[in-house]
Design a protein around this motif. Structure first.
Motif, PDB file in Angstrom:
ATOM      1  N   SER A  51       9.909   2.503  -1.831  1.00  0.00           N
ATOM      2  CA  SER A  51      10.594   3.540  -2.608  1.00  0.00           C
ATOM      3  C   SER A  51      11.962   3.862  -2.028  1.00  0.00           C
ATOM      4  CB  SER A  51       9.758   4.820  -2.655  1.00  0.00           C
ATOM      5  OG  SER A  51       8.505   4.566  -3.243  1.00  0.00           O
ATOM      6  N   CYS A  62       0.831  -1.202   0.000  1.00  0.00           N
ATOM      7  CA  CYS A  62       0.000   0.000   0.000  1.00  0.00           C
ATOM      8  C   CYS A  62       0.868   1.255   0.000  1.00  0.00           C
ATOM      9  CB  CYS A  62      -0.964  -0.027   1.182  1.00  0.00           C
ATOM     10  SG  CYS A  62      -0.120   0.032   2.775  1.00  0.00           S
ATOM     11  N   THR A  63       0.250   2.365   0.388  1.00  0.00           N
ATOM     12  CA  THR A  63       0.945   3.656   0.356  1.00  0.00           C
ATOM     13  C   THR A  63       2.184   3.650   1.249  1.00  0.00           C
ATOM     14  OG1 THR A  63      -1.336   4.400   0.434  1.00  0.00           O
ATOM     15  CG2 THR A  63       0.332   6.091   0.173  1.00  0.00           C
ATOM     16  N   SER A  64       2.094   2.970   2.393  1.00  0.00           N
ATOM     17  CA  SER A  64       3.273   2.915   3.268  1.00  0.00           C
ATOM     18  C   SER A  64       4.259   1.827   2.827  1.00  0.00           C
ATOM     19  CB  SER A  64       2.860   2.733   4.731  1.00  0.00           C
ATOM     20  OG  SER A  64       1.781   1.848   4.856  1.00  0.00           O
ATOM     21  N   SER A  89       7.876  -0.976  -6.416  1.00  0.00           N
ATOM     22  CA  SER A  89       7.217  -0.118  -5.429  1.00  0.00           C
ATOM     23  C   SER A  89       6.970   1.282  -5.975  1.00  0.00           C
ATOM     24  CB  SER A  89       8.072  -0.013  -4.166  1.00  0.00           C
ATOM     25  OG  SER A  89       8.108  -1.255  -3.502  1.00  0.00           O
ATOM     26  N   HIS A  99       4.643   0.199  -0.205  1.00  0.00           N
ATOM     27  CA  HIS A  99       5.292   0.511  -1.476  1.00  0.00           C
ATOM     28  C   HIS A  99       5.759   1.969  -1.504  1.00  0.00           C
ATOM     29  CE1 HIS A  99       5.056  -3.077  -3.750  1.00  0.00           C
ATOM     30  NE2 HIS A  99       3.755  -3.102  -3.947  1.00  0.00           N
ATOM     31  N   GLY A 100       4.812   2.880  -1.202  1.00  0.00           N
ATOM     32  CA  GLY A 100       5.046   4.318  -1.396  1.00  0.00           C
ATOM     33  C   GLY A 100       6.221   4.839  -0.602  1.00  0.00           C
ATOM     34  N   ILE A 101       6.347   4.411   0.657  1.00  0.00           N
ATOM     35  CA  ILE A 101       7.452   4.906   1.489  1.00  0.00           C
ATOM     36  C   ILE A 101       8.532   3.833   1.640  1.00  0.00           C
ATOM     37  CG2 ILE A 101       8.123   5.817   3.749  1.00  0.00           C
ATOM     38  CD1 ILE A 101       5.306   7.049   3.959  1.00  0.00           C
TER      39      ILE A 101
END
Lengths: 173, 186
Positions: A143, A134-136, A150, A138-140
């Motif tokens: 990345s 999710c956003t955390s 991601s 993959h996103g954070i």
């Protein structure tokens, strides 16, 4: 210090720096990237196990993510507690059903908001597990480890999100 | 110092998971990222709070992880990306993100600050959604999920550049972009 903790908002840059350090600490102490969607798989698996018995453990997906009260599940109650503490200390805690921006556009019907939220939640659950995070996660976390998959996922989260937001609210000028 | 004993200690990890969650939730709430209006402001490109939080976390984490990884304190957790997984799943996620107005982490944070739509809508929907995925997973995972696999797992492998250069370049790029956002009045 108490005054600082009681502020309703901190600078997004300060919050971001702290989250970046927190993700690093989790990689060191727990050997895990911080992510949230796996926790929902764990809760779902445990719920199925309670209602349908142990045989659900044979499902291929639950063999990959065995239902258990573990690190990944505990992140979720942790976030609820942390956000409660933060909002309670700053006096911004308050129960509500329809967020103000939604009410401006679609009215204050609780049924409509819940219907949209459940539908959105279903897409979010399918999509997060489909993309593997999710956003955390993959996103954070992904990345910052320079994961190509991601960064690609995070870009698609926002492409899809921006498209849906603009379908619902129009293009702001 | 070696943390592999700690990694294997299941009870300690349950407590650590809770602690990481508490700090994460506290920070997300203080940043405003657990609010529907702030998240939708980001998706409508009128409020860049969420981007500022994520980008500064990544900038700090890029350097932090690079140093810890090279010192042997942190392992890299990266899977090969795939169009069928990351792009298709990412877009489905995005549509849900825009409709719900929270993501899986911030939906929990929103529950903590009193958002009942996050509890009765988002949380319930997510539990239904992951159940649907668990059911369809066997028919997806050897086909669509691995369609268009990207063999280079990391950005530096993909670009054929040294990792330190990508880390420094990424950091400078993020800071410069954030500076431009501020100058532009966001």
């Amino acid at each position: 210090m108490n005054g600082f903790l009681a502020l309703p908002l901190w600078s997004p840059y300060l919050v971001g720096v702290c989250i970046g350090l927190l993700v690093c600490l989790a990689l060191v102490l727990s050997d895990r990237p911080i992510g949230c969607s796996t926790g929902f798989v764990k809760i779902r698996g445990l719920a199925e196990q309670i209602c349908c018995g142990k045989q659900i453990q044979e499902k291929e997906y639950y063999q990959k993510f065995p239902p258990a009260v573990d690190w990944q599940l505990m992140i979720l109650p942790g976030i609820i507690i942390g956000a409660f503490l933060s909002s309670f200390i700053s006096g911004t805690f308050g129960l509500f059903l329809v967020p103000p921006l939604w009410a401006d556009q679609f009215g204050s019907s609780a049924a409509l908001r819940i219907l949209a939220a459940v539908t959105g939640g279903i897409l979010l659950g399918v999509g997060a597990r489909w993309a593997g995070g999710c956003t955390s996660g993959h996103g954070i976390s992904g990345s910052l480890q320079l994961s190509v998959g991601s960064i690609l996922s995070a870009a698609c989260f926002f492409v899809g999100g921006i498209a849906m937001a603009m379908i619902l609210f129009g293009v702001p000028l | 110092m070696n943390f592999s004993q700690l990694h294997k200690n299941k009870k300690a990890q349950v407590v650590l998971g809770l602690c990481f969650g508490i700090v994460f939730g506290f920070l997300l709430q203080k940043g405003g990222a657990t609010s529907y209006d702030v998240i939708m402001g980001q998706l409508l490109l009128t409020d860049f709070t969420v981007f500022k939080i994520m980008a500064s976390a990544v900038a700090v984490g890029l350097v932090g992880f690079f140093l810890l990884n090279h010192a042997g304190y942190a392992r890299r957790h990266v899977k090969a990306g795939a169009i069928g997984s990351n792009v298709v799943g990412g877009l489905i996620f995005g549509l849900g993100f825009g409709l719900l107005g929270y993501c899986p982490g911030t939906v929990a944070g929103a529950v903590g600050q009193g958002a009942l739509d996050a509890l009765f809508g988002g949380f319930v929907g997510l539990l239904i959604g992951v159940g649907i995925f668990a059911r369809v997973y066997p028919s997806l995972h050897r086909t669509l999920l691995t369609y268009g696999t990207i063999k280079k797992e990391t950005v530096h492998e993909l670009l054929g550049l040294p990792e330190w250069l990508v880390v420094i370049g990424g950091c400078i790029g993020i800071v410069a972009f954030l500076y431009l956002l501020e100058v532009a009045g966001f």
